[in-house]
Design a protein around this motif. Structure first.
Motif, PDB file in Angstrom:
ATOM      1  N   GLN A  51       0.756  -1.392   0.108  1.00  0.00           N
ATOM      2  CA  GLN A  51      -0.220  -0.008  -0.104  1.00  0.00           C
ATOM      3  C   GLN A  51       0.906   1.199  -0.022  1.00  0.00           C
ATOM      4  OE1 GLN A  51      -2.961  -0.565   3.315  1.00  0.00           O
ATOM      5  NE2 GLN A  51      -3.814  -2.255   2.311  1.00  0.00           N
ATOM      6  N   ILE A  52       1.336   1.269  -1.325  1.00  0.00           N
ATOM      7  CA  ILE A  52       2.622   2.335  -1.387  1.00  0.00           C
ATOM      8  C   ILE A  52       2.317   4.056  -1.106  1.00  0.00           C
ATOM      9  CG2 ILE A  52       3.869   1.079  -2.874  1.00  0.00           C
ATOM     10  CD1 ILE A  52       2.854   2.402  -5.260  1.00  0.00           C
ATOM     11  N   TRP A  53       0.842   4.300  -1.173  1.00  0.00           N
ATOM     12  CA  TRP A  53       0.298   5.758  -1.007  1.00  0.00           C
ATOM     13  C   TRP A  53       0.533   6.074   0.672  1.00  0.00           C
ATOM     14  CZ3 TRP A  53      -3.088   1.359  -1.579  1.00  0.00           C
ATOM     15  CH2 TRP A  53      -3.859   1.001  -0.572  1.00  0.00           C
ATOM     16  N   ARG A  54       0.634   5.024   1.465  1.00  0.00           N
ATOM     17  CA  ARG A  54       0.531   5.439   2.917  1.00  0.00           C
ATOM     18  C   ARG A  54       1.590   6.514   3.340  1.00  0.00           C
ATOM     19  NH1 ARG A  54      -2.559   2.705   6.265  1.00  0.00           N
ATOM     20  NH2 ARG A  54      -3.999   0.727   5.179  1.00  0.00           N
ATOM     21  N   PRO A  55       2.956   6.555   2.788  1.00  0.00           N
ATOM     22  CA  PRO A  55       3.797   7.629   3.447  1.00  0.00           C
ATOM     23  C   PRO A  55       3.213   9.007   2.647  1.00  0.00           C
ATOM     24  CG  PRO A  55       5.080   5.779   2.423  1.00  0.00           C
ATOM     25  CD  PRO A  55       3.518   5.417   2.037  1.00  0.00           C
ATOM     26  N   ILE A  56       2.573   8.934   1.622  1.00  0.00           N
ATOM     27  CA  ILE A  56       1.957  10.253   1.177  1.00  0.00           C
ATOM     28  C   ILE A  56       0.704  10.702   1.905  1.00  0.00           C
ATOM     29  CG2 ILE A  56       1.216  11.560  -0.827  1.00  0.00           C
ATOM     30  CD1 ILE A  56       2.824   9.442  -2.582  1.00  0.00           C
ATOM     31  N   THR A  57       0.053   9.654   2.126  1.00  0.00           N
ATOM     32  CA  THR A  57      -1.398  10.154   2.922  1.00  0.00           C
ATOM     33  C   THR A  57      -1.126  10.720   4.455  1.00  0.00           C
ATOM     34  OG1 THR A  57      -1.748   7.822   3.318  1.00  0.00           O
ATOM     35  CG2 THR A  57      -2.868   8.789   1.341  1.00  0.00           C
ATOM     36  N   ALA A  58       0.014   9.814   4.951  1.00  0.00           N
ATOM     37  CA  ALA A  58       0.125  10.097   6.507  1.00  0.00           C
ATOM     38  C   ALA A  58       0.829  11.470   6.596  1.00  0.00           C
ATOM     39  CB  ALA A  58       1.240   8.882   6.900  1.00  0.00           C
ATOM     40  N   THR A  59       1.438  12.053   5.362  1.00  0.00           N
ATOM     41  CA  THR A  59       2.237  13.493   5.588  1.00  0.00           C
ATOM     42  C   THR A  59       1.226  14.411   5.423  1.00  0.00           C
ATOM     43  OG1 THR A  59       4.032  12.516   4.218  1.00  0.00           O
ATOM     44  CG2 THR A  59       3.655  15.048   4.320  1.00  0.00           C
ATOM     45  N   PHE A  60      -0.060  14.137   4.677  1.00  0.00           N
ATOM     46  CA  PHE A  60      -1.090  15.218   4.734  1.00  0.00           C
ATOM     47  C   PHE A  60      -2.253  15.041   5.817  1.00  0.00           C
ATOM     48  CE2 PHE A  60       0.648  15.166   0.449  1.00  0.00           C
ATOM     49  CZ  PHE A  60       0.970  16.368   0.183  1.00  0.00           C
ATOM     50  N   PHE A  61      -2.358  13.712   6.365  1.00  0.00           N
ATOM     51  CA  PHE A  61      -3.486  13.391   7.143  1.00  0.00           C
ATOM     52  C   PHE A  61      -3.108  13.749   8.589  1.00  0.00           C
ATOM     53  CE2 PHE A  61      -5.943  10.283   9.767  1.00  0.00           C
ATOM     54  CZ  PHE A  61      -7.164  10.953   9.509  1.00  0.00           C
ATOM     55  N   PHE A  62      -4.274  14.323   9.474  1.00  0.00           N
ATOM     56  CA  PHE A  62      -4.237  14.208  10.729  1.00  0.00           C
ATOM     57  C   PHE A  62      -5.473  14.204  11.401  1.00  0.00           C
ATOM     58  CE2 PHE A  62      -4.016  16.589  14.676  1.00  0.00           C
ATOM     59  CZ  PHE A  62      -2.586  16.273  15.277  1.00  0.00           C
ATOM     60  N   PRO A  63      -5.719  13.411  12.302  1.00  0.00           N
ATOM     61  CA  PRO A  63      -7.161  12.776  12.967  1.00  0.00           C
ATOM     62  C   PRO A  63      -7.781  14.228  13.745  1.00  0.00           C
ATOM     63  CG  PRO A  63      -5.419  11.855  14.091  1.00  0.00           C
ATOM     64  CD  PRO A  63      -4.834  12.481  13.081  1.00  0.00           C
ATOM     65  N   VAL A  64      -8.563  14.996  13.080  1.00  0.00           N
ATOM     66  CA  VAL A  64      -9.158  16.128  13.844  1.00  0.00           C
ATOM     67  C   VAL A  64     -10.365  15.893  14.593  1.00  0.00           C
ATOM     68  CG1 VAL A  64     -10.036  18.372  13.421  1.00  0.00           C
ATOM     69  CG2 VAL A  64      -8.150  17.489  11.707  1.00  0.00           C
ATOM     70  N   GLY A  65     -10.235  16.297  15.671  1.00  0.00           N
ATOM     71  CA  GLY A  65     -11.169  15.812  16.581  1.00  0.00           C
ATOM     72  C   GLY A  65     -11.437  16.833  17.886  1.00  0.00           C
ATOM     73  N   PRO A  66     -12.250  16.727  18.900  1.00  0.00           N
ATOM     74  CA  PRO A  66     -12.173  17.947  19.843  1.00  0.00           C
ATOM     75  C   PRO A  66     -10.940  17.720  20.653  1.00  0.00           C
ATOM     76  CG  PRO A  66     -14.145  16.359  19.706  1.00  0.00           C
ATOM     77  CD  PRO A  66     -13.220  15.733  18.847  1.00  0.00           C
ATOM     78  N   GLY A  67     -10.284  16.591  20.675  1.00  0.00           N
ATOM     79  CA  GLY A  67      -8.924  16.654  21.535  1.00  0.00           C
ATOM     80  C   GLY A  67      -7.764  16.962  20.820  1.00  0.00           C
ATOM     81  N   THR A  68      -7.880  17.292  19.494  1.00  0.00           N
ATOM     82  CA  THR A  68      -6.583  17.331  18.685  1.00  0.00           C
ATOM     83  C   THR A  68      -6.925  18.354  17.585  1.00  0.00           C
ATOM     84  OG1 THR A  68      -7.441  15.856  16.891  1.00  0.00           O
ATOM     85  CG2 THR A  68      -6.149  14.840  18.380  1.00  0.00           C
TER      86      THR A  68
END
Length: 251
Positions: A51-68
């Protein structure tokens, strides 16, 4: 809306795409258009399931929620401010060199993330860029929250402590600072000030893809410190200036 569009178009191009991706990918995960489990960097999924896309998506993704959410917004602000300042400051007119810096830092962070099972890479990459800016403007006095003033070279470590207070961890910030220091040392400090070998150079394909926007040779650099001092003595002195500084929060 037109004002917002004008502001967005005024962001330097590389920073603009990075900034937009750092908003779009978390939004996609938040809305459930793509399950967040496919956006993290998981070594087993990346290496064994290809799943070679994961290093790219992990660079842009952040789990946004009440605590973050607040931590996410603060680091998005740092991305916009300091990436813009580097792209239009020390790397002005040299998009290939700036892209190479981002790619070098990103590759180092991905390798570290796989080795240390780090699932999110957004903050380390932002901190690595902030660290480089702080070193290039190390003597500039910056202002942080509540009017605290100090030299820019201390800013990455102040932010490390600040993010620890609001986020509870320093690993991401520490990795980003170390990677930023590695790039700064290999690109600037070792070859220019210590007279050592230049281990990093921007690949030519990046210059073909992102040509310089002003005259001169590809890349950048100055003679080692010993040679600069001799030239300065002949020209009446002077001091090398890494770049213009800014105060935190200036637009």
């Amino acid at each position: 809306m037109s004002d917002l569009g004008d502001w967005f178009r005024s962001i330097p191009p590389i920073t603009r795409y990075w900034f937009a991706g750092s908003i779009a990918v978390p939004l996609i995960g938040k809305l459930g258009l793509v399950s967040p489990v496919y956006l993290f960097l998981w070594p087993d999924a990346f290496i064994n399931r290809f799943q070679i896309w994961r290093p790219i998506t992990a660079t842009f993704f952040f789990p946004v929620g009440p605590g973050t959410g607040f931590l996410y917004l603060v680091n998005l602000y740092f991305l916009y401010q300091y990436s813009s300042r580097l792209e239009t400051g020390a790397f002005d007119g040299r998009p290939a060199d700036y892209m190479f810096m981002l790619l070098f830092n990103w590759i180092c962070i991905v390798i570290t993330g796989l080795a240390m099972d780090m699932q999110l890479l957004m903050i380390p990459l932002i901190m690595s860029v902030l660290y480089v800016w702080a070193q290039l403007n190390r003597d500039m006095i910056v202002s942080f929250w509540f009017g605290t003033r100090f030299k820019a070279c201390y800013l990455p470590w102040v932010i490390l402590g600040f993010n620890y207070i609001i986020g509870g961890s320093v690993i991401n910030e520490l990795i980003g600072n170390l990677v930023g220091h590695l790039y700064f040392f290999l690109m600037f400090k070792y070859p220019m000030d210590l007279g050592g070998r230049n281990f990093l150079s921007t690949p030519q394909f990046l210059y073909r893809w992102l040509p310089n926007r002003r005259g001169g040779v590809s890349g950048f650099g100055v003679p080692p410190a010993s040679m600069r001092r001799a030239a300065e003595d002949q020209q009446g002195g002077g001091r090398h200036n890494w770049g213009q500084g800014f105060r935190l929060g200036d637009q």
